[in-house]
Design a protein around this motif. Structure first.
Motif, mmCIF file in Angstrom:
data_model
loop_
_atom_site.group_PDB
_atom_site.id
_atom_site.type_symbol
_atom_site.label_atom_id
_atom_site.label_comp_id
_atom_site.label_asym_id
_atom_site.label_seq_id
_atom_site.Cartn_x
_atom_site.Cartn_y
_atom_site.Cartn_z
ATOM 1 N N GLY A 1 -41.750 11.435 31.987
ATOM 2 C CA GLY A 1 -41.426 11.699 30.594
ATOM 3 C C GLY A 1 -42.281 12.749 29.933
ATOM 4 N N THR A 2 -43.431 13.067 30.510
ATOM 5 C CA THR A 2 -44.313 14.070 29.897
ATOM 6 C C THR A 2 -43.955 15.493 30.286
ATOM 7 O OG1 THR A 2 -45.891 13.864 31.725
ATOM 8 C CG2 THR A 2 -46.250 12.444 29.802
ATOM 9 N N LEU A 3 -43.072 15.669 31.251
ATOM 10 C CA LEU A 3 -42.709 17.012 31.708
ATOM 11 C C LEU A 3 -41.631 17.625 30.821
ATOM 12 C CD1 LEU A 3 -42.688 16.408 35.563
ATOM 13 C CD2 LEU A 3 -44.492 17.440 34.184
ATOM 14 N N LYS A 4 -41.494 18.931 30.898
ATOM 15 C CA LYS A 4 -40.564 19.679 30.070
ATOM 16 C C LYS A 4 -39.201 19.827 30.742
ATOM 17 C CE LYS A 4 -43.669 20.958 26.915
ATOM 18 N NZ LYS A 4 -43.576 20.656 25.468
ATOM 19 N N THR A 5 -38.144 19.809 29.926
ATOM 20 C CA THR A 5 -36.814 20.098 30.469
ATOM 21 C C THR A 5 -36.618 21.602 30.640
ATOM 22 O OG1 THR A 5 -35.938 19.998 28.215
ATOM 23 C CG2 THR A 5 -35.744 18.018 29.558
ATOM 24 N N VAL A 6 -37.287 22.393 29.789
ATOM 25 C CA VAL A 6 -37.307 23.851 29.933
ATOM 26 C C VAL A 6 -38.752 24.309 29.750
ATOM 27 C CG1 VAL A 6 -34.941 24.175 29.128
ATOM 28 C CG2 VAL A 6 -36.810 24.175 27.471
ATOM 29 N N ASP A 7 -39.046 25.543 30.114
ATOM 30 C CA ASP A 7 -40.408 26.056 29.985
ATOM 31 C C ASP A 7 -40.911 25.975 28.546
ATOM 32 O OD1 ASP A 7 -40.101 26.615 32.612
ATOM 33 O OD2 ASP A 7 -40.188 28.799 32.423
ATOM 34 N N GLY A 8 -42.170 25.600 28.367
ATOM 35 C CA GLY A 8 -42.737 25.510 27.031
ATOM 36 C C GLY A 8 -44.239 25.321 27.100
ATOM 37 N N PRO A 9 -44.915 25.327 25.951
ATOM 38 C CA PRO A 9 -46.382 25.175 25.925
ATOM 39 C C PRO A 9 -46.808 23.766 26.305
ATOM 40 C CG PRO A 9 -45.499 25.139 23.698
ATOM 41 C CD PRO A 9 -44.350 25.496 24.594
ATOM 42 N N ASP B 1 -47.658 22.021 33.934
ATOM 43 C CA ASP B 1 -46.876 20.959 33.309
ATOM 44 C C ASP B 1 -45.987 21.472 32.194
ATOM 45 O OD1 ASP B 1 -48.015 19.215 35.020
ATOM 46 O OD2 ASP B 1 -49.213 18.123 33.554
ATOM 47 N N GLY B 2 -46.174 22.719 31.776
ATOM 48 C CA GLY B 2 -45.319 23.307 30.762
ATOM 49 C C GLY B 2 -44.075 23.973 31.325
ATOM 50 N N GLN B 3 -43.950 23.979 32.638
ATOM 51 C CA GLN B 3 -42.781 24.605 33.270
ATOM 52 C C GLN B 3 -41.637 23.602 33.403
ATOM 53 O OE1 GLN B 3 -43.394 28.019 33.687
ATOM 54 N NE2 GLN B 3 -45.178 27.188 32.617
ATOM 55 N N GLY B 4 -40.426 24.106 33.343
ATOM 56 C CA GLY B 4 -39.248 23.235 33.395
ATOM 57 C C GLY B 4 -39.215 22.381 34.653
ATOM 58 N N ALA B 5 -39.098 21.062 34.466
ATOM 59 C CA ALA B 5 -39.192 20.130 35.590
ATOM 60 C C ALA B 5 -37.991 20.199 36.522
ATOM 61 C CB ALA B 5 -39.360 18.707 35.057
ATOM 62 N N THR B 6 -36.829 20.599 36.014
ATOM 63 C CA THR B 6 -35.643 20.651 36.876
ATOM 64 C C THR B 6 -35.544 21.953 37.659
ATOM 65 O OG1 THR B 6 -34.294 21.494 35.045
ATOM 66 C CG2 THR B 6 -34.351 19.098 35.370
ATOM 67 N N GLN B 7 -36.415 22.918 37.328
ATOM 68 C CA GLN B 7 -36.379 24.212 38.023
ATOM 69 C C GLN B 7 -37.566 24.429 38.945
ATOM 70 O OE1 GLN B 7 -36.649 24.476 34.360
ATOM 71 N NE2 GLN B 7 -34.485 23.982 34.160
ATOM 72 N N ASN B 8 -38.532 23.493 38.949
ATOM 73 C CA ASN B 8 -39.770 23.739 39.675
ATOM 74 C C ASN B 8 -40.261 22.518 40.453
ATOM 75 O OD1 ASN B 8 -40.798 26.507 38.575
ATOM 76 N ND2 ASN B 8 -40.190 25.375 36.745
ATOM 77 N N ILE B 9 -41.030 22.771 41.500
ATOM 78 C CA ILE B 9 -41.875 21.750 42.116
ATOM 79 C C ILE B 9 -43.244 21.915 41.474
ATOM 80 C CG2 ILE B 9 -42.936 20.927 44.243
ATOM 81 C CD1 ILE B 9 -40.543 22.119 45.753
ATOM 82 N N ILE B 10 -43.723 20.891 40.774
ATOM 83 C CA ILE B 10 -44.905 21.023 39.931
ATOM 84 C C ILE B 10 -46.078 20.246 40.517
ATOM 85 C CG2 ILE B 10 -45.833 20.623 37.616
ATOM 86 C CD1 ILE B 10 -42.990 20.865 36.542
ATOM 87 N N PRO B 11 -47.162 20.922 40.895
ATOM 88 C CA PRO B 11 -48.344 20.222 41.420
ATOM 89 C C PRO B 11 -49.084 19.509 40.299
ATOM 90 C CG PRO B 11 -48.767 22.567 41.253
ATOM 91 C CD PRO B 11 -47.328 22.388 40.911
ATOM 92 N N ALA B 12 -49.751 18.420 40.638
ATOM 93 C CA ALA B 12 -50.493 17.636 39.649
ATOM 94 C C ALA B 12 -51.606 16.877 40.347
ATOM 95 C CB ALA B 12 -49.562 16.660 38.920
ATOM 96 N N PHE C 1 -47.070 16.017 43.617
ATOM 97 C CA PHE C 1 -46.065 17.011 43.253
ATOM 98 C C PHE C 1 -44.928 16.310 42.527
ATOM 99 C CE2 PHE C 1 -48.131 19.016 46.889
ATOM 100 C CZ PHE C 1 -48.291 20.324 46.442
ATOM 101 N N HIS C 2 -44.463 16.919 41.443
ATOM 102 C CA HIS C 2 -43.276 16.423 40.750
ATOM 103 C C HIS C 2 -42.074 17.247 41.212
ATOM 104 C CE1 HIS C 2 -45.391 13.813 37.894
ATOM 105 N NE2 HIS C 2 -46.307 14.749 37.820
#
Length: 214
Positions: free
Chosen positions: A86-94, A101-112, A136-137
């Motif tokens: 729930g903390t991730l973004k649907t589109v890129d944002g601050p 974590d500000g990158q769109g979650a449906t377009q990226n593999i996000i390391p954490a 990774f998300h």
């Protein structure tokens, strides 16, 4: 039930003796962690704040204990692949200092980062500082998978699956499950276990160096 709590890091709502209490609460960093099947019997009513651990911790600890008790984990690296949170973004944002974590979650593999391996060392003391990991998300709506690569003290190439299966039948029945079929994440959505050992996809370089999937 005398006391029921719905709790998150944002707020809580509690019901006690038919009275509703609301407020904001953060579980103290030094609060004791309890995981079913591991140390839940040590809980007592005098404790004011406790942690039931994250789902990743509850998935990792049962299997780590079984493997360590039978083969001895000398060191290990964990990778956990999370569904979107729930903390991730649907589109890129601050997103403050966490640029990824500000990158769109449906377009990226996000390391954490992940605190699951640190929690293992608090419950299984002999594994403290022997494990570390990364997360990774990915763009799925539910379920996660853990990849634990271990260097073992005692060779376990041929009997590891047997040991885990026995543990899933007793004494960790209902907590640790064993699967040896070809499965995908959707097959686990209705699962009731804290952890499911994926025997089909586990591999070993030799008896001392193994990759466990669960």
């Amino acid at each position: 039930m005398d006391f029921q709590v719905e709790l998150s890091k944002f707020k809580y709502q509690a019901t006690y003796q038919n009275k509703t209490l609301e407020g904001h609460h953060l579980c103290p960093a030094d609060a004791p962690i309890f995981v079913m099947g591991m140390n839940h019997k040590k809980y007592d009513n005098s404790l004011k704040s406790v942690s039931n651990a994250s789902y990743a911790t509850k998935c990792l600890i049962p299997l780590a204990k079984v493997i360590h008790d039978n083969s001895g984990i000398m060191e290990g690296l964990m990778t956990i692949v999370h569904a979107i949170t729930g903390t991730l973004k649907t589109v890129d944002g601050p997103f403050g200092n966490l640029w990824c974590d500000g990158q769109g979650a449906t377009q990226n593999i996000i390391p954490a980062s992940t605190g699951a391996v640190k929690a293992v060392g608090k419950i299984i003391l002999v594994l403290n500082r022997k494990l570390t990991g990364i997360a990774f998300h990915v763009s799925t709506s539910n379920m996660s998978v853990i990849d634990l690569t271990c260097h073992l003290e005692k060779a376990a190439k041929y009997d590891m699956k047997k040991v885990v299966k026995q543990a899933s039948e007793s004494p960790l029945k209902g907590i640790l499950a064993y699967a040896e079929h070809q499965l995908v994440s959707y097959d686990f959505i209705s699962g009731t276990h804290s952890s499911t050992f994926d025997a089909w996809n586990c591999i070993a370089l030799d008896g001392h160096f193994v990759k466990l999937i669960f």
